[in-house]
Scaffold this motif. Structure first.
Motif, short mmCIF file in Angstrom:
data_model
loop_
_atom_site.label_atom_id
_atom_site.label_comp_id
_atom_site.label_asym_id
_atom_site.label_seq_id
_atom_site.Cartn_x
_atom_site.Cartn_y
_atom_site.Cartn_z
N PRO A 1 52.07 169.85 76.14
CA PRO A 1 50.75 170.20 76.68
C PRO A 1 50.73 171.58 77.35
O PRO A 1 49.73 172.30 77.28
CB PRO A 1 50.46 169.11 77.72
N PHE A 2 51.85 171.97 77.99
CA PHE A 2 51.92 173.29 78.60
C PHE A 2 51.75 174.38 77.55
O PHE A 2 50.98 175.33 77.73
CB PHE A 2 53.24 173.47 79.35
N ILE A 3 52.45 174.24 76.42
CA ILE A 3 52.31 175.21 75.34
C ILE A 3 50.87 175.20 74.82
O ILE A 3 50.28 176.25 74.56
CB ILE A 3 53.30 174.91 74.19
N GLY A 4 50.30 174.01 74.71
CA GLY A 4 48.91 173.91 74.26
C GLY A 4 47.95 174.57 75.22
O GLY A 4 47.00 175.25 74.79
N GLN B 1 43.16 178.88 74.03
CA GLN B 1 42.02 179.68 73.62
C GLN B 1 42.28 180.48 72.35
O GLN B 1 41.34 180.86 71.67
CB GLN B 1 41.63 180.61 74.75
N VAL B 2 43.54 180.67 72.00
CA VAL B 2 43.86 181.51 70.85
C VAL B 2 43.78 180.75 69.53
O VAL B 2 43.19 181.22 68.56
CB VAL B 2 45.26 182.15 71.03
N ILE B 3 44.40 179.56 69.49
CA ILE B 3 44.54 178.91 68.19
C ILE B 3 43.95 177.50 68.10
O ILE B 3 44.25 176.76 67.18
CB ILE B 3 46.03 178.83 67.80
N SER B 4 43.13 177.11 69.03
CA SER B 4 42.66 175.73 69.08
C SER B 4 41.96 175.27 67.80
O SER B 4 42.15 174.15 67.36
CB SER B 4 41.74 175.52 70.28
N GLY B 5 41.17 176.09 67.21
CA GLY B 5 40.43 175.68 66.02
C GLY B 5 41.21 175.77 64.72
O GLY B 5 40.81 175.20 63.72
N LYS B 6 42.34 176.46 64.72
CA LYS B 6 43.03 176.74 63.48
C LYS B 6 44.08 175.70 63.08
O LYS B 6 44.22 175.40 61.91
CB LYS B 6 43.69 178.12 63.54
N ILE B 7 44.87 175.17 64.04
CA ILE B 7 45.95 174.27 63.64
C ILE B 7 45.96 172.93 64.37
O ILE B 7 46.92 172.18 64.28
CB ILE B 7 47.33 174.93 63.83
N GLY B 8 44.91 172.60 65.09
CA GLY B 8 44.88 171.34 65.85
C GLY B 8 45.10 170.11 64.98
O GLY B 8 45.84 169.21 65.35
N HIS B 9 44.49 170.06 63.81
CA HIS B 9 44.62 168.90 62.92
C HIS B 9 46.00 168.85 62.25
O HIS B 9 46.51 167.79 61.94
CB HIS B 9 43.53 168.92 61.86
N PHE C 1 50.14 168.53 72.62
CA PHE C 1 49.81 169.92 72.32
C PHE C 1 48.31 170.06 72.11
O PHE C 1 47.67 170.95 72.66
CB PHE C 1 50.58 170.40 71.09
N SER C 2 47.75 169.15 71.31
CA SER C 2 46.31 169.19 71.04
C SER C 2 45.51 168.96 72.31
O SER C 2 44.49 169.62 72.55
CB SER C 2 45.94 168.13 70.00
#
Length: 183
Positions: free
Chosen positions: A54-57, A62-70, A119-120
């Protein structure tokens, strides 16, 4: 004051939800014969990964939330299916060595696979501005306690089921992995 209590309770429920996958996987692990020292190390490692992921997340939220969450969820589910399959098939051949054991790299792989959903969650928390230290502390402590509880319950079930306990443990891991991938 009530705002802090409400946030604490919300984070506690979120920590329990994140730790339930560790509990489920630990049920299967507990059915293997392990020393208490190994149980303690596994629980602490799972807790550590529930702090790190979660810390890394949060940091990258703000940078990659929409790109690799799934994608992270898919990878975690596939890892659990692989570990469970190996455990299930090795239960039919007592002479074979287990490929993935909760020792060394196998332990880190296991801890990573059960904490990847953190992470998510961290991605979302990074955007919402929640109290990061409190959230990370609760995630780590609750997941460690749930992992220990799962392994101790699994040990008791192993005594009741005997030789079939490893089949059940592998099946639990596979089912949980499939739930993550397809659920």
């Amino acid at each position: 004051m009530s705002g802090y209590v409400g946030e604490f309770i919300s984070l506690l429920f979120l920590a329990i939800a994140l730790g339930l996958d560790a509990f489920s996987v630990s049920l299967g692990l507990g059915m293997q014969r392990m020393r208490l020292k190994r149980v303690a190390i596994i629980g602490l490692t799972i807790g550590l990964f529930h702090l790190i992921m979660p810390f890394i997340g949060i940091v990258l939220g703000q940078v990659i939330s929409g790109k690799i969450g799934h994608l992270t969820t898919l990878v975690g589910g596939m890892l659990l299916i692989g570990i469970g399959s190996q455990m299930l098939f090795s239960s039919f051949n007592y002479k074979s060595m287990k490929i993935i054991q909760p020792i060394g790299a196998g332990l880190f792989l296991l801890a990573f696979s059960v904490s990847i959903d953190g992470f998510s969650v961290g991605l979302g928390l990074g955007i919402s501005g929640v109290k990061t230290a409190l959230a990370l502390f609760l995630f780590a402590v609750v997941s460690t306690l749930l992992a220990w509880a799962g392994m101790f319950i699994g040990r008791k079930v192993h005594g009741l089921l005997g030789a079939y306990s490893e089949i059940l443990g592998g099946s639990i891991l596979i089912a949980f992995g499939l739930t993550i991938v397809f659920g």
